[in-house]
Design a protein around this motif. Structure first.
Motif, mmCIF file in Angstrom:
data_model
loop_
_atom_site.group_PDB
_atom_site.id
_atom_site.type_symbol
_atom_site.label_atom_id
_atom_site.label_comp_id
_atom_site.label_asym_id
_atom_site.label_seq_id
_atom_site.Cartn_x
_atom_site.Cartn_y
_atom_site.Cartn_z
ATOM 1 N N PRO A 253 0.969 -1.204 -0.183
ATOM 2 C CA PRO A 253 0.410 0.135 0.132
ATOM 3 C C PRO A 253 0.906 1.006 -0.240
ATOM 4 N N PHE A 254 2.301 1.261 0.711
ATOM 5 C CA PHE A 254 3.094 2.537 0.453
ATOM 6 C C PHE A 254 3.464 3.087 -1.076
ATOM 7 N N ARG A 255 3.068 2.010 -2.053
ATOM 8 C CA ARG A 255 3.842 2.165 -3.747
ATOM 9 C C ARG A 255 2.777 2.161 -4.483
ATOM 10 N N GLY A 256 1.527 2.629 -4.139
ATOM 11 C CA GLY A 256 0.217 2.494 -5.021
ATOM 12 C C GLY A 256 -0.447 1.153 -4.980
ATOM 13 N N GLY A 257 -0.331 -0.294 -4.682
ATOM 14 C CA GLY A 257 -0.020 -1.803 -4.495
ATOM 15 C C GLY A 257 -1.639 -1.665 -3.200
ATOM 16 N N ASP A 258 -2.186 -2.891 -3.092
ATOM 17 C CA ASP A 258 -3.256 -3.165 -2.458
ATOM 18 C C ASP A 258 -3.304 -4.336 -1.924
ATOM 19 N N PRO A 259 -2.760 -4.231 -1.074
ATOM 20 C CA PRO A 259 -3.389 -5.661 0.349
ATOM 21 C C PRO A 259 -4.304 -6.784 -0.163
ATOM 22 N N ILE A 260 -5.369 -5.940 -0.119
ATOM 23 C CA ILE A 260 -6.701 -6.488 -0.030
ATOM 24 C C ILE A 260 -7.086 -7.225 -1.472
ATOM 25 N N LEU A 261 -6.657 -6.737 -2.756
ATOM 26 C CA LEU A 261 -6.546 -7.478 -3.862
ATOM 27 C C LEU A 261 -5.742 -8.994 -3.369
ATOM 28 N N TRP A 262 -4.956 -9.345 -2.664
ATOM 29 C CA TRP A 262 -4.936 -10.489 -2.183
ATOM 30 C C TRP A 262 -5.432 -11.445 -2.379
ATOM 31 N N GLN A 263 -6.186 -10.717 -1.097
ATOM 32 C CA GLN A 263 -7.022 -11.557 -0.171
ATOM 33 C C GLN A 263 -7.984 -12.135 -1.259
ATOM 34 N N HIS A 264 -8.784 -10.988 -1.625
ATOM 35 C CA HIS A 264 -9.638 -11.428 -3.105
ATOM 36 C C HIS A 264 -9.289 -12.662 -3.720
ATOM 37 N N LEU A 265 -8.007 -12.560 -4.535
ATOM 38 C CA LEU A 265 -7.487 -13.451 -5.326
ATOM 39 C C LEU A 265 -7.714 -14.904 -4.418
ATOM 40 N N PHE A 266 -6.896 -14.706 -3.074
ATOM 41 C CA PHE A 266 -6.417 -15.823 -2.509
ATOM 42 C C PHE A 266 -7.668 -16.229 -1.885
ATOM 43 N N TRP A 267 -9.099 -15.946 -1.790
ATOM 44 C CA TRP A 267 -10.208 -16.649 -1.717
ATOM 45 C C TRP A 267 -11.320 -16.722 -2.920
ATOM 46 N N PHE A 268 -10.686 -16.046 -3.422
ATOM 47 C CA PHE A 268 -11.871 -16.745 -5.019
ATOM 48 C C PHE A 268 -11.266 -17.924 -5.294
ATOM 49 N N PHE A 269 -9.810 -18.221 -5.211
ATOM 50 C CA PHE A 269 -9.522 -19.851 -5.045
ATOM 51 C C PHE A 269 -9.378 -20.577 -4.416
ATOM 52 N N GLY A 270 -9.438 -20.181 -3.167
ATOM 53 C CA GLY A 270 -9.684 -20.606 -1.111
ATOM 54 C C GLY A 270 -11.257 -21.020 -1.469
ATOM 55 N N HIS A 271 -11.724 -20.570 -1.396
ATOM 56 C CA HIS A 271 -13.842 -20.872 -0.648
ATOM 57 C C HIS A 271 -14.130 -21.905 -1.763
ATOM 58 N N PRO A 272 -14.084 -21.904 -3.904
ATOM 59 C CA PRO A 272 -14.481 -22.974 -3.877
ATOM 60 C C PRO A 272 -13.406 -23.764 -3.918
ATOM 61 N N GLU A 273 -12.442 -23.982 -3.695
ATOM 62 C CA GLU A 273 -11.083 -24.876 -3.352
ATOM 63 C C GLU A 273 -11.836 -25.902 -1.700
ATOM 64 N N VAL A 274 -12.682 -25.501 -0.985
ATOM 65 C CA VAL A 274 -13.446 -26.518 -0.221
ATOM 66 C C VAL A 274 -14.741 -27.144 -0.831
ATOM 67 N N TYR A 275 -15.041 -26.533 -1.680
ATOM 68 C CA TYR A 275 -15.835 -27.446 -2.017
ATOM 69 C C TYR A 275 -15.195 -28.777 -3.412
ATOM 70 N N VAL A 276 -13.945 -28.117 -3.724
ATOM 71 C CA VAL A 276 -13.036 -28.959 -4.417
ATOM 72 C C VAL A 276 -12.819 -29.871 -4.122
ATOM 73 N N VAL A 277 -12.215 -30.026 -2.424
ATOM 74 C CA VAL A 277 -11.867 -31.396 -1.999
ATOM 75 C C VAL A 277 -12.945 -32.470 -0.953
ATOM 76 N N LEU A 278 -14.272 -31.140 -1.668
ATOM 77 C CA LEU A 278 -15.473 -31.601 -0.448
ATOM 78 C C LEU A 278 -16.472 -32.566 -1.763
ATOM 79 N N LEU A 279 -16.526 -31.992 -2.465
ATOM 80 C CA LEU A 279 -17.444 -32.597 -3.596
ATOM 81 C C LEU A 279 -16.746 -34.143 -4.160
ATOM 82 N N PRO A 280 -15.300 -34.721 -3.637
ATOM 83 C CA PRO A 280 -15.008 -36.019 -4.160
ATOM 84 C C PRO A 280 -15.440 -36.997 -2.396
ATOM 85 N N ALA A 281 -15.211 -36.250 -2.020
ATOM 86 C CA ALA A 281 -15.511 -36.860 -1.070
ATOM 87 C C ALA A 281 -17.154 -37.868 -0.449
#
Lengths: 571, 122, 210
Positions: A253-281
């Motif tokens: 954030p000090f140089r024009g970036g945005d740490p929240i973006l990483w959280q979104h990028l991560f959880w946009f994967f991270g939440h479907p990931e729960v279902y990725v492992v849930l569905l085969p089980a």
């Protein structure tokens, strides 16, 4: 056209019969393109990583129960080591245990067998996928031993902690960690393409869309979810890697970036990931329950539509992981609603399983026990999720042990119970030997009871306000009370009992392989195609590639002498 | 086995498509250049949006439809591509309220929210 | 090592040949990778508005335009190669694939010039011009805009290079009449790389007025 197709198939199978003898050990077990061998490789690597992850949980639970005392087999745990252990425990259990075992191992083994074909459609890509996966596991293990130690910024790797070495104090560990995760994604993208294409294009003659067994459907849908959701995170991983190595400021954030973006990028994967492992089980459980209840699966199509709905909904719930991260309050309301909505299809699936049991002639064999335990334990995980999905309650609960207990009540049934259910069910097919029922049941009870004893205290601790990232609670007077400390010790002792109980499983496997009963083709009297071939299936799987006449769950059909009706039998 | 079969579809006139693509390329280069010195913000934005981005979508559609043969491909593939794009839109919609939020840029505690008291609390 | 292509590969329930379906899935996974990157860029671009518009004005629009032209042309060649392969004109298919690879080569050369002229302006300008025009060396760490610029075009460049290598292998096989269906498959991939560039071009080069 169909004629030429049959001819090529015949020509192929002739060729197959005289093709494999005298292969060396290396080409048969290490560099094989055979899907069963690759599945076994994934399984063994996953189990090995599970042992590492389990050992980590033992070390940090000991630190929590007996703070700052030397842990047997490890020594004293420093705060940095504690962080690295927790981080890598999470990473390993999700990316190197749940994913390879549930999707890759069972997917590789089951999809060609259940679809009635001789191998995956791209066997060499399949082999490459395992090799990349193995490399990723090696890179991760190496990252524990580099100067500075393993990465300790939690499996979510939020910047700026993960992006700057002066904050994380692990200059090499965090880079290797991202590298390992990225390699693992590449491996599963390749594997996923194989699964999807095989199930789409290479099914046996006569197998229509709604004749595909549930578990194949689930693994395919999980692969699709993984593939679509992981893209932004791959882009994000490259950005984070550049932030670490080159000094860009994508998330600074000090140089024009945005740490929240990483959280979104991560959880946009991270939440479907729960279902990725849930569905085969869920799919594995969905195979086991009709087989041991001797009943047709209740609402097969409804289950599929439910899973589709889950898949779609899973893409619009991700920000519920960020309720207190400073995201837009208006979006928080939206994500609360979608999060509560997604519990409906999952609850519906559980009801379908229970409805399948209703009125069946249930036999409590070991796989069935695991399958039923899955439904029960996952239900607890799902219900506690409601508290966390509602933004108001989450503000209090966020980052406490309540969250830890909640997601262990979902991930433990998925990764561990799902694995045991699957392995006890398909072990006869995989190896040709039956597992010992008595020791299987002992192992079951000695896993399930301690599991609940570990995590129920954590719910209580979490509601008492115990934060999840504290490595020594004695530093906080409100958390250092003897009542709380006793709960922690109780959970830790239960964990040790549970870990020791796994020895029974391994001994059971070794003894059953040595002295177990021969399984025969179809020990459980199940319908799907893998039970119509030899155990273990030879190269090319089927002597004659099967043809399919009906759905996979025709149990106890009135007017038939036998209570099952394999998919490939005409009459 | 189907090597011949799926080549049976008539090939479109690739040369014509190629020329149209080139014309569109020229439009997208010179459109934004032409309005570079115009003061009126609305005209600039409209022209740039149309010549740069609408044209890009048209070009992309043409390449996808005729060069990648999506027009004669099984609908399932088309559906797949659409789903991927849709997911990206969902991502954009969900994230942009946070990333576009300028409140907190160059943050200063001007209202003294949660300011550290000069004297330690008793 | 002998390898037998399994029967499964020759099956074709959807009507899309297995290899092509696989390539479509690869394209799908690439869409989301580039989609995530470009969505992130787009949001940052809108967030920073004028500040980034100034930076965007410094990209070399002519390099971008030439590269768009080169990629469109190579896309045209690869579709001609597919047509020739379908009509079993092996020599012609071989020729067109190599022309496509040449297009990729030109693209990478222009890219090389573009990168080096940003990072090392002293390679191309005398000290006097640099001082007069105030040209500064721009690298990936200069600002987040340039970080996106180098990351996005860099990842795209890696895809171009990868495509070129695979095409060389396929051209080698196609000349002997082997694996002709792969000509179409690599074509789909190449068009996708072209598509990504079609969007990178306005985002980084020509929309600096916004």
């Amino acid at each position: 056209m169909a004629d030429t197709a049959t001819k090529t198939e015949e020509a192929h199978s002739d060729h197959h019969d005289d093709h494999h003898h005298d292969q060396s050990f290396w080409s048969k077990y290490v560099f094989s393109t055979d899907h069963k061998v690759i599945g076994m490789q994934y399984m063994l690597t996953g189990v090995a990583m599970a042992l590492i992850g389990g050992f980590m949980s033992y070390v940090f639970r000991m630190q929590l129960a007996f703070p700052d005392e030397s842990v047997p087999f490890f020594g004293r745990v420093s705060s940095l080591e504690y962080n690295a252990l927790v981080t890598n425990h999470g990473t390993i259990m999700i990316f190197w245990v749940a994913m390879p075992i549930l999707i890759a191992a069972f997917g590789n083994f089951l999809i060609p067998l259940m679809c009635g074909c001789d191998d995956m459609v791209f066997p060499r890509i399949n082999r490459l996928s395992y090799q990349v996966f193995l490399l990723s596991a090696v890179v991760l293990v190496i990252s524990f031993f580099v100067p500075g130690g393993g990465f300790g910024g939690a499996w979510t790797a939020y910047p700026p902690l993960s992006a700057n070495a002066e904050y994380s104090l692990t200059p090499m560990g965090s880079t290797l960690w991202i590298l390992a995760v990225a390699l693992e994604f590449v491996a599963f993208l390749m594997g996923g393409i194989n699964f999807i294409t095989t199930a789409m294009n290479a099914r046996a003659k006569g197998m229509r869309m709604f004749d595909i067994p549930l578990v194949v459907w689930m693994i395919v849908i999980a692969s699709i979810l993984f593939m679509i959701s992981v893209g932004p995170l791959i882009a994000g991983a490259i950005m984070l890697l550049l932030d670490q190595l080159v000094g860009t400021a994508f998330f600074n954030p000090f140089r024009g970036g945005d740490p929240i973006l990483w959280q979104h990028l991560f959880w946009f994967f991270g939440h479907p990931e729960v279902y990725v492992v849930l569905l085969p089980a869920l799919g594995i459980v969905g195979e086991i329950i009709p087989t041991f209840a001797r009943k047709k699966f209740f609402g097969y199509k409804l289950a599929l539509y439910t899973v589709f709905a889950t898949g779609i909904l899973s893409f619009v719930v991700w920000a519920h992981h960020q309720f207190i991260a400073g995201v837009d309050p208006r979006m928080v309301h939206l994500f609360t609603v979608t999060t509560l909505l997604i519990s409906i299809p999952i609850a519906e699936l559980c009801f379908l399983y229970i409805a399948t049991l209703y009125g069946g002639s249930i036999s409590f064999k070991t796989p069935m026990l695991w399958a039923l335990a899955f439904v029960v334990e996952f239900l607890i995980g799902g219900v506690t999720g409601i508290h966390l999905g509602a933004s108001g309650a989450d503000i209090y609960m966020h980052d406490t042990y309540f969250v830890v207990a909640h997601f262990h009540y979902t991930f433990f049934p998925i990764a561990i119970i799902g694995f045991y259910a699957g392995i006890t069910f398909w072990f006869p097919k995989w190896t040709g030997c039956m597992l010992n029922e008595f020791w299987g049941k002992v192992h079951f009870w000695l896993t399930i009871i301690p599991f609940n004893c570990i995590f129920i205290p954590l719910f209580i601790l979490g509601m008492g306000g115990q934060h999840r990232r504290i490595y020594n609670h004695q530093h906080f007077s409100e958390l250092a009370t003897p009542e709380y400390q006793n709960l922690r010790i109780f959970a830790t002792v239960s964990l040790i009992v549970m870990l020791l109980a796994q020895v029974i499983f391994f001994v059971n496997i070794i003894l059953s392989l040595r002295k177990g009963k021969k399984a025969g083709k179809n020990p459980w009297k199940a319908n799907t195609l893998e039970w119509t071939t030899e155990s273990p299936p030879g190269h090319g799987n089927f002597k004659e590639l099967p043809e399919v006449y009906r759905g996979p769950y025709e149990y106890s059909v009135p007017g038939r002498k036998e209570d099952y009706w394999p998919q490939d039998q005409k009459e | 086995m189907s090597d011949h079969e799926d080549h049976e579809h008539a090939h479109p006139d690739y040369k014509k498509i190629y020329y149209v693509l080139l014309v569109l390329l020229v439009v997208s280069i010179f459109g934004p250049e032409l309005v570079k010195n115009i003061e009126n913000r609305i005209i600039v934005v409209t022209v740039v949006l149309i010549t740069a981005f609408v044209v890009a979508f048209i070009k992309a559609g043409m390449v996808a439809a005729w060069f990648m043969h999506l027009d004669v491909e099984n609908k399932i593939v088309w559906f797949l591509m659409a789903i991927c794009l849709l997911c990206m839109l969902v991502f954009l919609a969900g994230v942009s309220p946070d990333v576009l939020n300028t409140e907190g840029d160059n943050w200063q505690n001007s209202r003294k929210v949660g300011a550290i008291p000069s004297k330690p609390l008793e | 090592m002998s390898f037998q292509i399994p029967i499964a590969t020759s099956r074709n329930l959807t009507g899309v040949p297995t290899g092509r379906l696989g390539v479509w899935w690869i394209v799908a996974s690439e869409i989301v990778i580039f989609g995530g990157l470009l969505a992130a860029f787009l949001m940052y671009r809108l967030h920073h508005g004028d500040e980034w518009a100034k930076e965007a004005g410094k990209t070399n629009i002519w390099c971008g335009s030439i590269n768009t032209f080169v990629l469109l042309t190579s896309s045209y060649f690869v579709v001609l190669a597919h047509k020739a392969a379908g009509e079993n004109k092996l020599q012609e298919a071989y020729k067109y694939i190599w022309w496509t690879i040449a297009g990729g080569g030109i693209f990478m050369c222009v890219k090389f010039y573009e990168y080096t002229s940003k990072i090392f302006p002293e390679w191309y300008y005398t000290q006097q011009i640099i001082e007069e025009k105030g040209i500064e060396s721009i690298t990936i760490t200069t600002s987040v805009f340039w970080a996106f610029y180098f990351t996005a075009t860099g990842i795209h460049g890696v895809h171009v290079l990868g495509g070129m290598v695979i095409m060389a292998i396929i051209a080698h096989d196609a000349k002997k009449g082997k694996f002709l269906h792969r000509v179409e498959n690599i074509g789909i991939y190449w068009h996708f790389v072209d598509l990504v560039w079609i969007f990178l071009f306005p985002l980084f080069y020509i929309a600096s007025g916004l």
